[in-house]
Design an enzyme around this catalytic site. Structure first.
Site, PDB file in Angstrom:
ATOM      1  N   LYS A 166     146.339  19.121 -10.909  1.00 34.51           N
ATOM      2  CA  LYS A 166     145.400  18.939 -10.889  1.00 34.51           C
ATOM      3  C   LYS A 166     144.391  20.497  -9.823  1.00 34.51           C
ATOM      4  O   LYS A 166     143.638  20.708  -9.525  1.00 34.51           O
ATOM      5  CB  LYS A 166     144.929  17.908 -10.221  1.00 34.51           C
ATOM      6  CG  LYS A 166     143.308  17.076  -9.411  1.00 34.51           C
ATOM      7  CD  LYS A 166     142.702  17.237 -10.273  1.00 34.51           C
ATOM      8  CE  LYS A 166     140.623  17.191  -9.837  1.00 34.51           C
ATOM      9  NZ  LYS A 166     140.043  17.525 -10.868  1.00 34.51           N
ATOM     10  N   LYS A 201     138.284  21.149   0.466  1.00 34.01           N
ATOM     11  CA  LYS A 201     139.466  20.458   0.349  1.00 34.01           C
ATOM     12  C   LYS A 201     140.357  20.953  -0.460  1.00 34.01           C
ATOM     13  O   LYS A 201     142.004  20.814   0.284  1.00 34.01           O
ATOM     14  CB  LYS A 201     139.600  19.241   0.651  1.00 34.01           C
ATOM     15  CG  LYS A 201     140.462  18.030   0.444  1.00 34.01           C
ATOM     16  CD  LYS A 201     140.167  16.293  -0.882  1.00 34.01           C
ATOM     17  CE  LYS A 201     140.144  16.867  -1.611  1.00 34.01           C
ATOM     18  NZ  LYS A 201     139.827  15.789  -3.088  1.00 34.01           N
TER      19      LYS A 201
END
Length: 290
Positions: free
Chosen positions: A168, A237
């Site tokens: 991911k 992030k």
């Protein structure tokens, strides 16, 4: 099934709503009560985190490592969970936290499964997410009926939960790289007196077809960064997670430094509430077009 769902941002609300619509009893919790109340009106049950865990199966969609650590690695919460309870973490977190969570859950006789998703909020609402999971095969099979409600396809990439998170993280890194590439190309097009939106349309008609280039490219070409499907700080992030993953494995990611600085500049210019495709404005500022 009777399940819990923790974390009701844009993605979480859409996912929980689909589970309710599919006939599951869903106990929901969110830090701010508004989304939980909204889902309760649609048939969910507003609950505490402890009540969600008491169902024995809880899905979560929290924003980052800090939120997961504070809410779902809380010793009090875990101590109250029934033996064998399963936590399916569908958010993007670091591989280090995934390893820690799997270890701490196992030590308490609990189960942990990673199942992060690819797809924007409209894909979540349509039950069309791509789910990447890693964990024990029997555990994956147990919650596959839930995945079938939430996504178009489930990919199993390993038995260690951190494997799913690595896939991911690097997937999001590739999307960020594509956004930056489109930002740079459309800036040159604009500086040359041409229409960036038409440029994107030409290229996405066949050569770069697909949701990343058509979706984010369309937003960049038109300089229209709404609706906000993925907030810019979350993109920042994830770039940081990719850089950390590369560093931990002695793999340099040179372009990652470019992305990191572009996101920092965008945040410094007050773009924190915009979609992450709005990082394209950094390229325009550097070229003197803003």
């Amino acid at each position: 099934m009777r399940i819990g769902f923790i974390g009701l941002g844009g993605m979480g609300v859409a996912m929980a709503r689909n589970l309710v619509a599919a006939g599951h009893t869903v106990l929901v919790w969110n830090r701010s009560p508004g989304p939980a109340a909204e889902l309760a009106a649609a048939g969910a049950v507003a609950a505490s985190i402890e009540e969600a865990f008491a169902t024995g199966t809880v899905l979560s969609m929290l924003a980052d490592d800090q939120a997961v650590t504070e809410r779902l690695l809380d010793p009090t919460v875990l101590a109250a969970a029934p033996a064998g309870a399963l936590h399916v973490n569908m958010a993007t977190i670091s591989t280090a936290l995934a390893e820690r969570a799997a270890r701490e859950y196992a030590e308490r006789g609990l189960r942990y499964l990673a199942a992060p998703v690819f797809g924007r909020t409209e894909a979540a609402a349509a039950g069309n997410l791509t789910i990447v999971t890693a964990g024990e095969p029997a555990t994956i099979a147990e919650v596959q009926p839930l995945f079938d409600v939430l996504g178009r396809r489930t990919w199993t990439v390993g038995e260690a939960p951190a494997h799913a998170n690595l896939v991911k993280i690097l997937g999001n890194y590739l999307i960020a790289c594509s956004i930056e590439a489109m930002a740079e190309a459309t800036t040159v097009i604009e500086a040359g007196g041409l229409d960036p939106a038409l440029f994107i349309e030409v290229l996405t008609d066949n050569l770069f077809a697909g949701p990343v280039f058509a979706g984010y490219g369309g937003m960049i070409g038109k300089r229209s960064y709404e609706p906000v499907n993925f907030r810019l700080p979350l993109g920042f992030k994830d770039v940081g997670l990719a850089l950390a993953a590369g560093q931990e494995r002695n793999v340099p990611l040179p372009f990652g430094g470019v992305l990191r600085d572009a996101f920092i500049e965008a945040l410094a210019h007050g773009q924190g509430e915009q979609d992450w495709s709005a990082v394209a404005e950094t390229s325009r500022r550097r070229a003197g077009l803003v």
